[in-house]
Write a protein that holds these residues in place. Structure first.
Motif, PDB file in Angstrom:
ATOM      1  N   ALA A 176      25.655  12.434  -8.131  1.00 31.69           N
ATOM      2  CA  ALA A 176      24.594  13.110  -8.884  1.00 31.69           C
ATOM      3  C   ALA A 176      23.969  14.228  -8.063  1.00 31.69           C
ATOM      4  O   ALA A 176      23.659  15.302  -8.588  1.00 31.69           O
ATOM      5  N   LEU A 177      23.785  13.989  -6.770  1.00 32.05           N
ATOM      6  CA  LEU A 177      23.226  15.021  -5.896  1.00 32.05           C
ATOM      7  C   LEU A 177      24.193  16.197  -5.776  1.00 32.05           C
ATOM      8  O   LEU A 177      23.787  17.367  -5.844  1.00 32.05           O
ATOM      9  N   ALA A 178      25.475  15.893  -5.600  1.00 33.37           N
ATOM     10  CA  ALA A 178      26.478  16.962  -5.512  1.00 33.37           C
ATOM     11  C   ALA A 178      26.507  17.773  -6.797  1.00 33.37           C
ATOM     12  O   ALA A 178      26.616  19.004  -6.766  1.00 33.37           O
ATOM     13  N   ARG A 179      26.413  17.095  -7.942  1.00 35.24           N
ATOM     14  CA  ARG A 179      26.418  17.813  -9.221  1.00 35.24           C
ATOM     15  C   ARG A 179      25.220  18.744  -9.327  1.00 35.24           C
ATOM     16  O   ARG A 179      25.332  19.877  -9.820  1.00 35.24           O
ATOM     17  N   ALA A 180      24.060  18.282  -8.854  1.00 30.74           N
ATOM     18  CA  ALA A 180      22.859  19.119  -8.913  1.00 30.74           C
ATOM     19  C   ALA A 180      22.960  20.312  -7.974  1.00 30.74           C
ATOM     20  O   ALA A 180      22.465  21.400  -8.288  1.00 30.74           O
ATOM     21  N   LEU A 181      23.577  20.123  -6.819  1.00 28.14           N
ATOM     22  CA  LEU A 181      23.655  21.195  -5.829  1.00 28.14           C
ATOM     23  C   LEU A 181      24.797  22.173  -6.089  1.00 28.14           C
ATOM     24  O   LEU A 181      24.798  23.287  -5.555  1.00 28.14           O
ATOM     25  N   ALA A 182      25.768  21.778  -6.902  1.00 24.72           N
ATOM     26  CA  ALA A 182      26.972  22.590  -7.090  1.00 24.72           C
ATOM     27  C   ALA A 182      26.685  23.935  -7.738  1.00 24.72           C
ATOM     28  O   ALA A 182      27.490  24.866  -7.613  1.00 24.72           O
ATOM     29  N   THR A 183      25.566  24.047  -8.434  1.00 26.44           N
ATOM     30  CA  THR A 183      25.215  25.326  -9.062  1.00 26.44           C
ATOM     31  C   THR A 183      24.308  26.170  -8.168  1.00 26.44           C
ATOM     32  O   THR A 183      23.807  27.208  -8.597  1.00 26.44           O
ATOM     33  N   HIS A 184      24.092  25.726  -6.927  1.00 29.69           N
ATOM     34  CA  HIS A 184      23.239  26.434  -5.968  1.00 29.69           C
ATOM     35  C   HIS A 184      21.860  26.721  -6.553  1.00 29.69           C
ATOM     36  O   HIS A 184      21.433  27.887  -6.639  1.00 29.69           O
TER      37      HIS A 184
END
Length: 363
Positions: free
Chosen positions: A157-165
């Motif tokens: 979930a954290l990676a998904r949130a950060l993937a859009t910078h």
């Protein structure tokens, strides 16, 4: 650790901007949230408060899921977002229950954000693979959410949130769904990831340890208003409300100081080492309290109160005694000491605290 912009194939993030400048005003029935919130790029801010204080409302307002009322404002890197729809805001959100897409693999969950921003499928999946590698989840790229542990799902979930910078990262009780053992490990991992995040992160939590470990600054909200704002160590040492004192484990009182004596609003006085005049707070830890079955003679403690045990509970390897009487306070003592004193609900005791173990500061 690899930085956000060092991931192979990841698009460059936007320039470091002015950060967050917001006044979150939300009127909902008889409840009104009115919170000023400012943070610079790289800051991690935790919103703390009791249930119903307005923490989640504040987070939803930042995400655009709850509209601001008259008088509210929201600017991110100098750009007004008040009228920008949620899907168009440079904001990433990690929800309490993660809300991963159950039919997608971990890889495709993370790739979803870049795909929504127009990144071609192959490139989005390559970026997602880089994020999963950074989170230590390469071996779980093909797994669907039901096959992941709580800690693994939180990292996806954290990676998904950060993937859009995003320029603003919102975390809603990100560790609440984890068991105690997993929580320790994931908290440490999350701290490392937030240290690398170059924009603003806002964390909502009811857990003081999560806030103290993860955030650079704490904002305490009660009844929709900010009651204290500062660094973790300052708030832990200088609580300004009963809620905060309970969070950090201190007895807290308010009164008026005349030199080394503080006459409490509740009646009795406390002797302190500080020499102050005017309205003050006085705090001391439960461990500073010594209990006696009989009134002590020859004690060096300057503070002495006659009390009665109103409750007992186990705190780790200690017993927490709640006392009422001349002064309501909490005292910590060992199980052996509690047994020797014969403590039980209703038992009369004398409580002493040395002046050197109190701390007074202006109210």
């Amino acid at each position: 650790m690899t930085g956000v912009d060092d991931l192979k194939g990841a698009p460059a993030a936007g320039p470091r901007g002015e950060g967050l400048d917001a006044r979150l005003v939300v009127d909902r029935g008889s409840f009104r949230l009115d919170v000023e919130l400012a943070a610079g790029p790289g800051d991690v801010v935790a919103l703390l408060g009791p249930n119903g204080a307005g923490k989640t409302t504040a987070l939803r307002a930042l995400a655009g899921l709850t509209p601001l009322s008259e008088g509210g404002r929201l600017r991110l890197d100098g750009v007004p977002l008040d009228r920008t729809p949620p899907e168009s805001r440079p904001v990433g959100v990690v929800f309490q229950d993660y809300l991963l897409f159950p039919h997608l693999s971990a890889l495709d969950n993370v790739a979803f954000g870049p795909r929504c921003h127009g990144v071609p499928k192959a490139q989005a999946r390559a970026q997602a693979a880089g994020w999963l590698d950074r989170m230590g989840l390469t071996d779980h790229a093909g797994a669907r959410p039901r096959r992941l542990s709580g800690g693994q799902a939180q990292r996806v979930a954290l990676a998904r949130a950060l993937a859009t910078h995003p320029r603003l990262l919102l975390l809603d009780e990100p560790l609440a769904a984890l068991d105690a053992r997993t929580r320790i490990d994931v908290r440490a991992q999350l701290r490392r990831h937030l240290a690398d995040f170059e924009a603003v992160a806002v964390l909502v939590t009811h857990d003081p340890l999560d806030a103290m470990v993860l955030a650079d600054r704490l904002i305490v909200i009660e009844h929709g208003r900010v009651v204290q704002d500062g660094g973790p160590s300052d708030i832990a040492r200088h609580p300004r409300s009963d809620y905060i004192a309970q969070l950090v484990g201190l007895n807290l009182y308010r009164g008026r100081a005349e030199g080394h004596t503080v006459l409490l609003d509740t009646g009795p006085s406390i002797t302190t080492t500080e020499n102050l005049t005017g309205p003050v707070f006085v705090a001391f830890p439960p461990g500073a309290v010594t209990l006696h079955r009989d009134r002590p003679t020859g004690s060096s403690a300057r503070n002495l109160w006659e009390c009665r045990v109103s409750g007992l509970e186990t705190h780790g390897d200690q017993i927490r005694a709640d006392l009422s009487g001349e002064l309501s306070l909490a005292a910590d003592l060992t199980t052996v000491a509690a047994a020797e004193l014969g403590l039980h609900t209703g038992a009369p005791v004398w409580a002493t605290v040395k002046a050197t173990q109190t701390h007074a500061y202006p109210a």
